[in-house]
Design a protein around this motif. Structure first.
Motif, PDB file in Angstrom:
ATOM      1  N   GLU A  57       0.781  -1.198   0.014  1.00  0.00           N
ATOM      2  CA  GLU A  57       0.125  -0.018  -0.155  1.00  0.00           C
ATOM      3  C   GLU A  57       0.902   1.333   0.046  1.00  0.00           C
ATOM      4  N   SER A  58       0.319   2.182  -0.669  1.00  0.00           N
ATOM      5  CA  SER A  58       0.935   3.603  -0.414  1.00  0.00           C
ATOM      6  C   SER A  58      -0.106   4.634  -0.615  1.00  0.00           C
ATOM      7  N   GLY A  59       0.306   5.928  -0.397  1.00  0.00           N
ATOM      8  CA  GLY A  59      -0.450   7.147  -0.486  1.00  0.00           C
ATOM      9  C   GLY A  59      -0.974   7.518   0.979  1.00  0.00           C
ATOM     10  N   GLY A  60      -0.723   7.131   1.969  1.00  0.00           N
ATOM     11  CA  GLY A  60      -1.232   7.697   3.108  1.00  0.00           C
ATOM     12  C   GLY A  60      -0.602   8.832   3.535  1.00  0.00           C
ATOM     13  N   SER A 104      -3.220   3.631  -2.901  1.00  0.00           N
ATOM     14  CA  SER A 104      -2.962   2.437  -3.701  1.00  0.00           C
ATOM     15  C   SER A 104      -2.560   1.085  -3.352  1.00  0.00           C
ATOM     16  N   CYS A 105      -2.962  -0.279  -3.905  1.00  0.00           N
ATOM     17  CA  CYS A 105      -2.288  -1.184  -3.293  1.00  0.00           C
ATOM     18  C   CYS A 105      -1.887  -1.942  -4.758  1.00  0.00           C
ATOM     19  N   VAL A 106      -0.605  -2.263  -4.812  1.00  0.00           N
ATOM     20  CA  VAL A 106      -0.074  -2.811  -5.972  1.00  0.00           C
ATOM     21  C   VAL A 106       0.251  -4.209  -5.304  1.00  0.00           C
ATOM     22  N   ALA A 107      -0.030  -5.233  -6.267  1.00  0.00           N
ATOM     23  CA  ALA A 107       0.026  -6.585  -6.162  1.00  0.00           C
ATOM     24  C   ALA A 107       0.976  -7.247  -6.864  1.00  0.00           C
ATOM     25  N   SER A 108       2.034  -8.227  -6.336  1.00  0.00           N
ATOM     26  CA  SER A 108       3.321  -8.810  -7.007  1.00  0.00           C
ATOM     27  C   SER A 108       3.099 -10.169  -6.771  1.00  0.00           C
ATOM     28  N   LYS A 109       3.744 -10.997  -7.770  1.00  0.00           N
ATOM     29  CA  LYS A 109       3.857 -12.367  -7.764  1.00  0.00           C
ATOM     30  C   LYS A 109       2.591 -13.163  -7.802  1.00  0.00           C
ATOM     31  N   PHE A 110       1.356 -12.465  -8.071  1.00  0.00           N
ATOM     32  CA  PHE A 110       0.044 -13.257  -8.219  1.00  0.00           C
ATOM     33  C   PHE A 110      -0.748 -12.038  -9.011  1.00  0.00           C
ATOM     34  N   THR A 111      -1.957 -12.595  -9.911  1.00  0.00           N
ATOM     35  CA  THR A 111      -2.617 -11.662 -10.195  1.00  0.00           C
ATOM     36  C   THR A 111      -4.073 -11.489  -9.581  1.00  0.00           C
ATOM     37  N   ILE A 112      -4.413 -10.244  -9.640  1.00  0.00           N
ATOM     38  CA  ILE A 112      -5.973  -9.872  -8.832  1.00  0.00           C
ATOM     39  C   ILE A 112      -6.919  -9.953  -9.744  1.00  0.00           C
ATOM     40  N   ASN A 113      -6.607 -10.355 -11.058  1.00  0.00           N
ATOM     41  CA  ASN A 113      -7.865 -10.068 -11.992  1.00  0.00           C
ATOM     42  C   ASN A 113      -9.015 -10.595 -11.402  1.00  0.00           C
ATOM     43  N   TRP A 114      -9.416 -11.692 -10.712  1.00  0.00           N
ATOM     44  CA  TRP A 114     -10.640 -12.317 -10.542  1.00  0.00           C
ATOM     45  C   TRP A 114     -10.815 -12.533  -9.043  1.00  0.00           C
ATOM     46  N   TYR A 140      -4.538   1.887   6.977  1.00  0.00           N
ATOM     47  CA  TYR A 140      -5.145   1.278   6.042  1.00  0.00           C
ATOM     48  C   TYR A 140      -4.643  -0.102   5.250  1.00  0.00           C
ATOM     49  N   TYR A 141      -5.203  -1.160   5.406  1.00  0.00           N
ATOM     50  CA  TYR A 141      -4.869  -2.220   4.780  1.00  0.00           C
ATOM     51  C   TYR A 141      -5.461  -2.573   3.497  1.00  0.00           C
ATOM     52  N   CYS A 142      -4.806  -3.212   2.573  1.00  0.00           N
ATOM     53  CA  CYS A 142      -5.225  -3.756   1.526  1.00  0.00           C
ATOM     54  C   CYS A 142      -5.369  -5.471   1.665  1.00  0.00           C
ATOM     55  N   LYS A 143      -6.385  -5.906   1.213  1.00  0.00           N
ATOM     56  CA  LYS A 143      -6.535  -7.290   1.359  1.00  0.00           C
ATOM     57  C   LYS A 143      -6.875  -8.268  -0.113  1.00  0.00           C
ATOM     58  N   ALA A 144      -6.448  -9.250  -0.272  1.00  0.00           N
ATOM     59  CA  ALA A 144      -6.700 -10.009  -1.235  1.00  0.00           C
ATOM     60  C   ALA A 144      -6.877 -11.303  -0.795  1.00  0.00           C
ATOM     61  N   ALA A 145      -7.837 -12.188  -1.071  1.00  0.00           N
ATOM     62  CA  ALA A 145      -7.682 -13.583  -0.698  1.00  0.00           C
ATOM     63  C   ALA A 145      -7.670 -13.792   0.982  1.00  0.00           C
ATOM     64  N   GLN A 180       1.087  -4.341   4.122  1.00  0.00           N
ATOM     65  CA  GLN A 180       1.556  -3.803   5.645  1.00  0.00           C
ATOM     66  C   GLN A 180       0.912  -2.810   6.092  1.00  0.00           C
ATOM     67  N   GLY A 181       0.112  -2.014   5.359  1.00  0.00           N
ATOM     68  CA  GLY A 181      -0.580  -0.948   5.820  1.00  0.00           C
ATOM     69  C   GLY A 181       0.040   0.350   5.573  1.00  0.00           C
ATOM     70  N   THR A 182      -0.846   1.484   5.409  1.00  0.00           N
ATOM     71  CA  THR A 182      -0.353   2.620   4.901  1.00  0.00           C
ATOM     72  C   THR A 182      -1.175   3.703   6.146  1.00  0.00           C
ATOM     73  N   GLN A 183      -0.412   4.565   6.697  1.00  0.00           N
ATOM     74  CA  GLN A 183      -1.049   5.356   7.963  1.00  0.00           C
ATOM     75  C   GLN A 183      -1.659   6.561   7.274  1.00  0.00           C
ATOM     76  N   VAL A 184      -2.880   6.839   7.621  1.00  0.00           N
ATOM     77  CA  VAL A 184      -3.783   8.133   7.239  1.00  0.00           C
ATOM     78  C   VAL A 184      -4.075   8.936   8.668  1.00  0.00           C
ATOM     79  N   THR A 185      -3.685  10.185   8.651  1.00  0.00           N
ATOM     80  CA  THR A 185      -3.690  10.873   9.797  1.00  0.00           C
ATOM     81  C   THR A 185      -4.606  12.170   9.224  1.00  0.00           C
ATOM     82  N   VAL A 186      -5.667  12.406  10.024  1.00  0.00           N
ATOM     83  CA  VAL A 186      -6.517  13.679   9.468  1.00  0.00           C
ATOM     84  C   VAL A 186      -6.606  14.394  10.613  1.00  0.00           C
ATOM     85  N   SER A 187      -5.925  15.577  10.599  1.00  0.00           N
ATOM     86  CA  SER A 187      -5.851  16.387  11.865  1.00  0.00           C
ATOM     87  C   SER A 187      -5.339  17.918  11.175  1.00  0.00           C
ATOM     88  N   SER A 188      -6.208  18.917  11.898  1.00  0.00           N
ATOM     89  CA  SER A 188      -5.744  20.325  11.544  1.00  0.00           C
ATOM     90  C   SER A 188      -4.607  20.548  12.345  1.00  0.00           C
TER      91      SER A 188
END
Length: 111
Positions: free
Chosen positions: A5-8, A20-30, A93-98, A103-111
């Motif tokens: 994951e990235s973008g946090g 974004s969550c990029v998968a490698s070494k397997f296809t997420i197609n289905w 935030y975590y991405c999950k496939a099967a 590993q997660g990406t941190q999102v912090t919403v704060s003023s």
């Protein structure tokens, strides 16, 4: 098998982020792809899911109308567009496939 994951980051309330969550070494197609999040002291919760072809999506009530999940199977990538962010969206935030998790990406919403 790897999900990355990235973008946090840190954003002000009302702001936007795109994860974004990029998968490698397997296809997420289905595969049904999901985003989860876990805030400090809370259980991990499902945020959004998307079907293999991308035609069906589901969202937690707390993010409906603000978050959009999408996928690009050609890039083996799933996205989470987050708009109108609130402090209560702060979490890892975590991405999950099967049975695989990123590993997660941190999102912090704060003023």
């Amino acid at each position: 098998v790897q999900l990355v994951e990235s973008g946090g980051g840190l954003v002000q309330p009302g702001g936007s982020l795109r994860l974004s969550c990029v998968a490698s070494k397997f296809t997420i197609n289905w595969l049904i792809m999901s985003w989860f999040r876990q805030a400090p002291g809370k259980e991990r919760e499902l945020v959004a899911t998307i079907s293999g072809a991308g035609g069906s999506t589901n969202y937690a009530d707390s993010v409906k109308g603000r978050f959009t999940i999408s996928r690009d199977n050609a890039k083996n990538t799933v996205y989470l567009q987050m708009n109108s962010l609130k402090p209560e969206d702060t979490a890892v935030y975590y991405c999950k496939a099967a049975n695989y998790w990123g590993q997660g990406t941190q999102v912090t919403v704060s003023s």
